[in-house]
Write a protein that holds these residues in place. Structure first.
Motif, mmCIF file in Angstrom:
data_model
loop_
_atom_site.group_PDB
_atom_site.id
_atom_site.type_symbol
_atom_site.label_atom_id
_atom_site.label_comp_id
_atom_site.label_asym_id
_atom_site.label_seq_id
_atom_site.Cartn_x
_atom_site.Cartn_y
_atom_site.Cartn_z
ATOM 1 N N GLY A 53 0.359 -1.153 0.205
ATOM 2 C CA GLY A 53 -0.635 -0.181 -0.064
ATOM 3 C C GLY A 53 0.591 1.576 -0.402
ATOM 4 O O GLY A 53 -0.213 3.067 -0.724
ATOM 5 N N ARG A 54 1.940 1.503 0.525
ATOM 6 C CA ARG A 54 2.951 2.539 0.867
ATOM 7 C C ARG A 54 3.375 2.368 -0.234
ATOM 8 O O ARG A 54 3.644 3.600 -1.099
ATOM 9 N N ASN A 55 4.084 1.461 -0.722
ATOM 10 C CA ASN A 55 4.619 1.318 -2.135
ATOM 11 C C ASN A 55 4.372 1.668 -3.452
ATOM 12 O O ASN A 55 4.563 2.774 -4.663
ATOM 13 N N ALA A 56 2.628 2.009 -3.317
ATOM 14 C CA ALA A 56 2.222 1.818 -5.048
ATOM 15 C C ALA A 56 1.091 3.137 -4.529
ATOM 16 O O ALA A 56 0.403 3.339 -5.695
ATOM 17 N N ASN A 57 1.200 3.654 -3.050
ATOM 18 C CA ASN A 57 0.333 4.451 -2.652
ATOM 19 C C ASN A 57 -0.680 4.620 -3.121
ATOM 20 O O ASN A 57 -2.529 5.714 -3.752
ATOM 21 N N ILE A 58 -1.623 3.466 -2.282
ATOM 22 C CA ILE A 58 -3.261 3.153 -2.402
ATOM 23 C C ILE A 58 -3.881 2.570 -1.079
ATOM 24 O O ILE A 58 -2.717 2.037 -0.401
ATOM 25 N N PRO A 59 -4.911 2.558 -0.752
ATOM 26 C CA PRO A 59 -4.719 2.319 0.535
ATOM 27 C C PRO A 59 -5.448 0.314 0.479
ATOM 28 O O PRO A 59 -5.142 -0.456 -0.695
ATOM 29 N N VAL A 60 -5.246 -0.106 1.712
ATOM 30 C CA VAL A 60 -5.282 -1.357 1.898
ATOM 31 C C VAL A 60 -6.373 -1.848 2.917
ATOM 32 O O VAL A 60 -6.977 -1.358 3.570
ATOM 33 N N MET A 61 -7.694 -2.632 2.151
ATOM 34 C CA MET A 61 -8.797 -3.365 2.799
ATOM 35 C C MET A 61 -8.038 -4.908 3.515
ATOM 36 O O MET A 61 -7.923 -5.146 3.298
ATOM 37 N N VAL A 62 -8.639 -4.259 5.234
ATOM 38 C CA VAL A 62 -8.505 -5.369 5.509
ATOM 39 C C VAL A 62 -9.643 -6.288 6.221
ATOM 40 O O VAL A 62 -10.890 -5.728 6.603
ATOM 41 N N ASP A 63 -10.046 -7.356 5.460
ATOM 42 C CA ASP A 63 -11.370 -8.650 6.037
ATOM 43 C C ASP A 63 -10.465 -9.391 7.543
ATOM 44 O O ASP A 63 -9.875 -9.561 6.806
ATOM 45 N N LEU A 64 -10.810 -9.287 8.525
ATOM 46 C CA LEU A 64 -10.491 -10.262 10.181
ATOM 47 C C LEU A 64 -11.697 -11.030 9.736
ATOM 48 O O LEU A 64 -11.457 -12.081 11.005
ATOM 49 N N GLY A 65 -11.792 -11.982 8.811
ATOM 50 C CA GLY A 65 -12.796 -12.741 8.555
ATOM 51 C C GLY A 65 -11.766 -13.967 9.461
ATOM 52 O O GLY A 65 -12.420 -15.038 9.412
ATOM 53 N N GLY A 66 -10.266 -13.988 9.575
ATOM 54 C CA GLY A 66 -9.659 -15.771 10.222
ATOM 55 C C GLY A 66 -10.325 -15.704 12.016
ATOM 56 O O GLY A 66 -11.012 -14.641 12.165
ATOM 57 N N ALA A 67 -9.651 -16.680 12.262
ATOM 58 C CA ALA A 67 -10.277 -17.403 13.892
ATOM 59 C C ALA A 67 -9.291 -17.118 14.675
ATOM 60 O O ALA A 67 -9.016 -16.948 16.033
ATOM 61 N N GLY A 68 -8.306 -16.693 14.587
ATOM 62 C CA GLY A 68 -6.764 -16.037 15.330
ATOM 63 C C GLY A 68 -6.386 -15.265 16.218
ATOM 64 O O GLY A 68 -5.698 -14.736 16.570
ATOM 65 N N ALA A 69 -7.021 -14.003 15.661
ATOM 66 C CA ALA A 69 -7.011 -12.483 16.204
ATOM 67 C C ALA A 69 -6.246 -12.181 17.117
ATOM 68 O O ALA A 69 -5.997 -11.362 17.407
ATOM 69 N N SER A 70 -7.673 -13.035 18.033
ATOM 70 C CA SER A 70 -8.502 -12.047 19.400
ATOM 71 C C SER A 70 -7.153 -12.956 19.623
ATOM 72 O O SER A 70 -6.866 -12.363 21.413
ATOM 73 N N ASP A 71 -5.949 -13.373 19.656
ATOM 74 C CA ASP A 71 -5.276 -14.763 20.518
ATOM 75 C C ASP A 71 -3.598 -14.166 20.024
ATOM 76 O O ASP A 71 -2.661 -14.272 20.728
ATOM 77 N N SER A 72 -3.750 -13.171 19.629
ATOM 78 C CA SER A 72 -2.122 -12.696 18.565
ATOM 79 C C SER A 72 -1.227 -11.942 19.502
ATOM 80 O O SER A 72 -2.584 -11.254 20.429
ATOM 81 N N PRO A 73 -0.741 -12.277 19.687
ATOM 82 C CA PRO A 73 0.376 -11.178 20.771
ATOM 83 C C PRO A 73 0.261 -9.367 19.968
ATOM 84 O O PRO A 73 0.736 -8.930 20.789
ATOM 85 N N LEU A 74 0.016 -9.526 19.217
ATOM 86 C CA LEU A 74 -0.508 -7.848 17.924
ATOM 87 C C LEU A 74 -1.964 -7.496 18.869
ATOM 88 O O LEU A 74 -2.573 -7.875 17.762
ATOM 89 N N PRO A 75 -2.498 -6.796 19.555
ATOM 90 C CA PRO A 75 -4.058 -6.763 19.826
ATOM 91 C C PRO A 75 -3.966 -6.052 18.281
ATOM 92 O O PRO A 75 -3.452 -5.558 17.158
ATOM 93 N N LEU A 76 -5.553 -5.839 18.488
ATOM 94 C CA LEU A 76 -6.046 -4.927 17.206
ATOM 95 C C LEU A 76 -6.297 -3.617 16.435
ATOM 96 O O LEU A 76 -6.266 -3.308 16.226
ATOM 97 N N GLU A 77 -5.932 -3.115 18.366
ATOM 98 C CA GLU A 77 -5.535 -1.485 18.419
ATOM 99 C C GLU A 77 -4.228 -1.161 18.017
ATOM 100 O O GLU A 77 -4.093 -0.435 17.401
#
Ligand SMILES: [Zn+2]
Length: 424
Positions: free
Chosen positions: A208-232
């Motif tokens: 996104g940075r290199n091409a100067n276009i936005p990133v769209m995130v779909d958190l449809g996965g299962a593991g994000a809540s357990d991630s060491p990196l919180p959504l915030e």
């Protein structure tokens, strides 16, 4: 003498014909409709004239004799053609390829014009390996303007498992090269990742940075809540202002658990979501088949948390369920209390800005004439969410007329058509 009279008569007829043709300088005139054009601050009764496929004039009273065709738009809303920021249109006939050249994705024209949509963005169906096929098969063969979020996964959305989980198929260099090579690519998509790493999001952000276009995130996965990196941290440290979180009212459905949805355990919108929106992160509806729940959307909107952009997440799993079409989703937001002008802005001018295509989503004189004309239907209305639970309403928008590049592509009740005659 006689000869001279004939000559003057001929000149007179010629001059009259020329002036008459010049007088009809517009191909189409939408007369007396309530125009909503958020970019230009227009929200009132106005005429819209179209000529040579472009918006020719927007003014209070344009003379009907100046147009070849006049449409009576009294009592109707006239807006820029809607932009659906999140659909799935990489349709094809290869079985078991999910949203990438297969049956779960849908051809745009069958679903767009009848809902007032003139531009769609495919949300990650294609990656750098198969974008050319998507372009040949869909973009180049659709009347709808088709743009694309290129998937960070080279194979695109060929299948949640294993393809969308394959870190080795997420190549920022190739993705950047292909993204820069095609003007139809207006963003990068990262979706359905189930692992605990934030690497895919970081790779998408790098492109996104290199091409100067936005990133769209779909958190449809299962593991994000357990991630060491919180959504915030994803919101503040990985993504940039202008990047997009789709499925905003999906809440806890996707396996994140209530901790990682928009609402806390007491049903309050989490402050860091509000802060992220204030700081420029774009929150997108992305209704879909499993990402819009009234148990989330009602409390969130009552607390003032509204979408920046309204979109469908159109595919076979949403088209006949609660989502239905873009206009139904816009109507659901109106029913939740979003003002009409704000809802039109969130489905026209705002998405155009988000994807850096500011020539779209407005009625500027000289802009390509993509226009939608809506009626507001009133009566006993019901809206369904992704659990197929109902919310009763009393009005919804209906697409009466859709114009793409100056051409009528949808005319529900024939307001732009001539009445039939016995000898035709
Ligand atoms: Zn989607």
């Amino acid at each position: 003498m006689m000869k001279r009279t004939v000559y003057y008569l001929f000149v007179a007829i010629f001059c009259f014909t020329v002036s008459w043709v010049q007088a009809q300088q517009y191909d189409l005139l939408l007369k007396g409709g309530h125009v909503i054009d958020p970019k230009n601050g227009i929200d009132g009764v106005m005429d819209v004239a179209i000529g040579n496929g472009k918006i020719a004039a927007v003014a209070p009273d344009i003379n009907a004799s100046q147009a070849k065709k006049v449409v009576d738009a009294k009592g109707l809303y006239v807006t820029p053609g809607l932009i659906d920021l999140h659909g799935h249109h990489f349709w094809g006939t290869v079985p078991d390829r999910y949203l990438s050249n297969s049956f779960t994705a849908l051809p745009p024209d069958g679903f767009t014009f009848r809902a007032g949509v003139t531009t769609v963005a495919d949300a990650g169906g294609a990656g750098w390996k198969n974008f050319n096929l998507f372009k040949e098969q869909v973009i180049d063969r659709s009347q709808t303007r088709v743009l694309a979020f290129l998937n960070i996964v080279g194979e695109g959305m060929r299948g949640v498992v294993p393809y969308e989980q394959n870190l080795f198929d997420m190549d920022p260099k190739m993705t950047t090269m292909v993204a820069k090579a095609h003007p139809e690519i207006i963003g990068i998509k990262i979706a359905h990742y189930q692992g605990l790493e934030w690497e895919p999001y970081e790779k998408a952000a790098e492109v996104g940075r290199n091409a100067n276009i936005p990133v769209m995130v779909d958190l449809g996965g299962a593991g994000a809540s357990d991630s060491p990196l919180p959504l915030e941290k994803l919101f503040t440290e990985v993504l940039r202002p202008g990047d997009i979180l789709t499925h905003m009212y999906g809440g806890d459905h996707s396996g994140h658990g209530p901790k990682e949805g928009i609402l806390d355990a007491n049903g309050r919108v989490k402050p860091y979501w509000v802060t992220a929106q204030k700081n420029g992160l774009i929150f997108d509806v992305g209704h879909g088949g499993g990402s819009f729940f009234y148990r989330v959307a009602v409390p969130a909107t009552q607390q003032g948390f509204w979408p920046n952009t309204i979109s469908t997440d159109l595919h076979t799993g949403s088209m006949n369920a609660g989502m239905k079409d873009m206009l139904n989703v816009v109507s659901k937001m109106l029913d939740l209390g979003m003002p009409l002008g704000a809802a039109i802005e969130a489905s026209t001018w705002k998405p155009a800005q988000v994807i850096h295509r500011e020539e779209l989503g407005n009625l500027d004189v000289g802009a390509e004439a993509d226009v939608a004309v809506f009626s507001l239907q009133q009566g006993r209305i019901g809206f369904l969410d992704s659990s197929l639970n109902k919310k009763e309403g009393d009005s919804k928008l209906q697409a009466e007329l859709t114009i793409r590049a100056g051409r009528v592509v949808w005319d529900l009740n024939g307001i732009a058509s001539a009445t039939w005659k016995a000898n035709q």
